[in-house]
Design a protein around this motif. Structure first.
Motif, short mmCIF file in Angstrom:
data_model
loop_
_atom_site.label_atom_id
_atom_site.label_comp_id
_atom_site.label_asym_id
_atom_site.label_seq_id
_atom_site.Cartn_x
_atom_site.Cartn_y
_atom_site.Cartn_z
N PRO A 316 0.98 -1.71 -0.13
CA PRO A 316 0.19 -0.03 -0.25
C PRO A 316 0.87 1.22 -0.04
O PRO A 316 0.62 2.24 -0.49
CB PRO A 316 -1.00 -0.04 1.59
N LEU A 317 1.62 1.33 0.36
CA LEU A 317 2.88 2.56 0.90
C LEU A 317 3.22 2.91 -0.95
O LEU A 317 3.12 3.88 -1.04
CB LEU A 317 3.89 2.09 1.47
N ALA A 418 2.16 9.41 7.44
CA ALA A 418 1.99 10.19 7.82
C ALA A 418 2.63 11.14 6.27
O ALA A 418 1.98 12.39 5.52
CB ALA A 418 2.23 11.31 8.66
N HIS A 419 3.77 11.30 6.26
CA HIS A 419 4.80 11.60 5.31
C HIS A 419 4.35 11.03 4.02
O HIS A 419 3.76 11.97 2.73
CB HIS A 419 5.99 11.89 5.54
N ALA A 420 3.84 9.95 3.66
CA ALA A 420 3.66 9.28 2.94
C ALA A 420 2.55 9.72 2.10
O ALA A 420 1.95 10.46 0.99
CB ALA A 420 3.23 7.69 2.04
N LEU A 550 14.62 -1.88 8.87
CA LEU A 550 13.42 -2.71 9.01
C LEU A 550 11.93 -3.03 9.15
O LEU A 550 11.35 -4.06 8.53
CB LEU A 550 13.15 -3.25 10.66
N LEU A 551 11.24 -1.70 8.15
CA LEU A 551 10.02 -1.95 7.80
C LEU A 551 10.17 -2.31 6.53
O LEU A 551 10.96 -1.56 5.21
CB LEU A 551 9.21 -1.03 8.34
N LYS A 552 8.76 -2.76 6.14
CA LYS A 552 8.87 -2.83 5.23
C LYS A 552 7.31 -3.00 4.11
O LYS A 552 6.36 -2.86 5.13
CB LYS A 552 9.95 -4.42 4.21
N ALA A 553 6.98 -2.64 3.06
CA ALA A 553 5.27 -2.52 2.15
C ALA A 553 4.94 -3.84 2.16
O ALA A 553 5.37 -4.11 1.22
CB ALA A 553 5.38 -1.62 1.19
N ASP A 554 3.80 -4.40 2.74
CA ASP A 554 3.75 -5.56 3.16
C ASP A 554 2.99 -6.00 4.12
O ASP A 554 2.02 -4.31 5.19
CB ASP A 554 4.58 -6.99 3.60
#
Length: 559
Positions: A316-317, A418-420, A550-554
């Protein structure tokens, strides 16, 4: 991917978040009844309550749909029947995989659970055009329901002159079965319930005095993640703003892709396993609901949604940015609590207390390493790290670990979202931090054996403050004047945003900016324990330079 015991503990903490059923009292109703509301589906008879000398009309437990197990629901049909809307309807079946007893026992379980609740000012029907704030509850998509005293919308209606609406949606295996016999686009029936509820609200809220063209979504935890999904993949209903408290569905440190495996494990346990997927599904639909619930709990299974790119996107991001903002271009409010993670860390700390009353850091380190987040290169330093924190105090150990969990699962993802959203839509984004603690809401989460007497602003702690339902904890200790004052401040800001998301008129709360300066608000900070103060993102987001890697768009970890 997280092991079962981690998922179970997360779900247990989510189920416990803000619930504290032993201290929650039912709303007080008057003996008077408001005028019935005539809808296509029938005549709705509600009840009323007095709050601060103001009458609120409550229409509770109105059916909005009916469903066959594991299948998409169907809207209620036309009827001239009388509808008793004087009490909350049954909650959807809950599966509690992490604690011995369900905490939210205010209403019964039933598969006939798709109900909506409307809280309206007494004059709403005659005046009309009221803002509509729609609440989506959390609970890790395994537990939760709208019929809770903490979620009573009377204060919003009485003090803010808006209509608050809440509804139930299906959960766990009943809402997200992952059956291979069901097409992906039809699997997330819990999310389709949410969309159907919004369609009901859009079609009917005018009869209660609401403006269907002024609907704003609000959710907490997995409810906030649901709001995020509805922003990224908008429903067939115009949404004019969104509030996301302590949750999102855009980025994560890990994901769960084992839904079909869990379905198979459950089907095998209840003797429905079949190479013919359709026959297996039919068998599962015939199993007693209580048997399914108990088996899910015994096997510690948590069921989560699939990526269907309708109700939930796989990335989504990334999609929101690359596709120029495929989601709804609407104003957004997003925030987190200062110590979200303490609610999740505390049970692990308590379970690591050995026979001598001390924290066994070896046991705690093994648990942390089993989560699967940490790079292999640093796994060997976990115990020494824990020992160094414990040297100061058990409380320091708890709060330090809580800060890490808060940053990784809540704060840093909130910053990213927020920034996306700002990049994609160029619409106003307001970000907040909630930092207040009160004695009566802390009880039940403390660890006296380790002399831990405060766990900070934990996950869900803001809910009774925002809803103005803090009095449900008065049986523990009386609400303080700061608690009441902070509730008035926060609820007013939430309502002002709902009434005019593009320009709520905040005086001490600036929009998020890419400069990260003077662009967020803190509620209940030391400098303003009963109010709001302006602050900058850079004051709190420094550790996100590490955690963002460590974050991923999943699929989100925190459902």
């Amino acid at each position: 991917m997280y092991p079962k015991k981690w998922k179970s503990a997360v779900v247990a903490a989510v189920a416990a978040a803000g619930l504290a059923g032993n201290v929650v009292a039912s709303p007080t109703s008057t003996s008077t009844s408001p005028a019935p509301v005539t809808l296509t589906q029938g005549v709705v008879h509600g009840t009323s309550t007095m709050l601060a000398d103001t009458t609120v009309n409550k229409y509770l437990g109105i059916p909005y749909a009916h469903a066959t197990r594991f299948e998409k629901a169907i809207s209620v049909g036309a009827s001239g029947a009388d509808i008793d809307a004087t009490q909350w309807g049954d909650k959807c079946p809950q599966t509690n995989t992490g604690s011995a007893a369900m905490l939210d026992g205010e209403v019964d379980d039933s598969e006939d659970c798709l109900f909506v609740n409307v809280y309206a000012p007494e004059t709403a029907a005659s005046v009309g055009n009221k803002t509509v704030l729609v609440w989506i509850y959390g609970g890790g998509l395994q537990t939760g329901n709208s019929g809770r005293a903490e979620y009573d919308g009377s204060s919003f209606a009485a003090n803010q002159d808006i209509i608050l609406v809440s509804f139930n949606y299906r959960l766990n295996v009943f809402g997200f079965s992952n059956s291979p016999a069901i097409a992906a686009e039809d699997t997330n029936v819990g999310f389709w319930d949410q969309r159907l509820a919004l369609e009901w609200i859009y079609a009917n809220i005018g009869a209660f005095g609401g403006n269907r063209d002024s609907i704003v979504l609000m959710g907490e935890s997995s409810g906030a993640a649901s709001v995020d999904r509805l922003v990224v993949n908008p429903p067939n209903v115009p949404i004019h703003g969104a509030i996301m408290q302590s949750g999102q569905a855009s980025v994560s440190a890990s994901a769960d892709h084992t839904g079909v495996q869990k379905w198979t494990e459950l089907a095998t346990a209840v003797k429905c396993s079949n190479d013919d997927a359709a026959a297996e599904l039919s068998c599962m639909q015939a199993v007693n609901a209580t048997v399914l619930q108990q088996t899910v709990e015994q096997l510690s299974l948590n069921f989560f949604p699939v990526n269907d790119n309708i109700t939930q996107s796989g990335t989504p991001l990334v999609d929101a940015i690359k596709e120029g903002g495929k989601g709804a271009h609407i104003p957004l409010m997003v925030g987190t609590n200062a110590y979200e993670g303490s609610l999740f860390v505390a049970p692990y700390l308590q379970s690591a207390i050995d026979a001598s009353g001390n924290v066994n850091t070896s046991m705690l380190a093994t648990t942390i390493e089993s989560f699967g987040i940490l790079p292999d290169a640093i796994s060997g330093v976990v115990k020494p790290f824990l020992d160094s924190l414990l040297l100061i105090s058990p409380s320091h150990l708890l709060m330090s670990l809580s800060t890490i969990v808060t940053s990784l699962i809540f704060k840093c993802p909130a910053k990213e979202v927020a920034h996306a959203h700002l990049y994609a839509s160029d619409m106003p984004v307001y970000r907040y931090l909630y930092s207040a603690t009160f004695d009566n809401t802390q009880q039940g989460h403390l660890i006296p054996a380790l002399d831990i007497t405060n766990i900070g602003a934990y996950h869900s702690a803001e809910i009774p403050i925002v809803f103005g339902t803090y009095s449900v904890y008065d049986s523990v200790s009386p609400s303080t004047e700061d608690q009441k004052a902070l509730s008035r401040v926060m609820q007013t800001h939430w309502a002002d945003f709902a009434k005019n998301p593009s320009n709520p008129g905040f005086e001490e709360w600036n929009r998020v900016s890419h400069s990260h300066t003077h662009d967020m608000a803190c509620f209940g900070c030391d400098a303003a324990p009963a109010g709001i103060k302006s602050m900058s993102e850079w004051e709190i987001d420094g550790d996100c330079l590490l955690f963002d890697t460590l974050l991923k768009a999943d699929k989100p970890l925190f459902k």
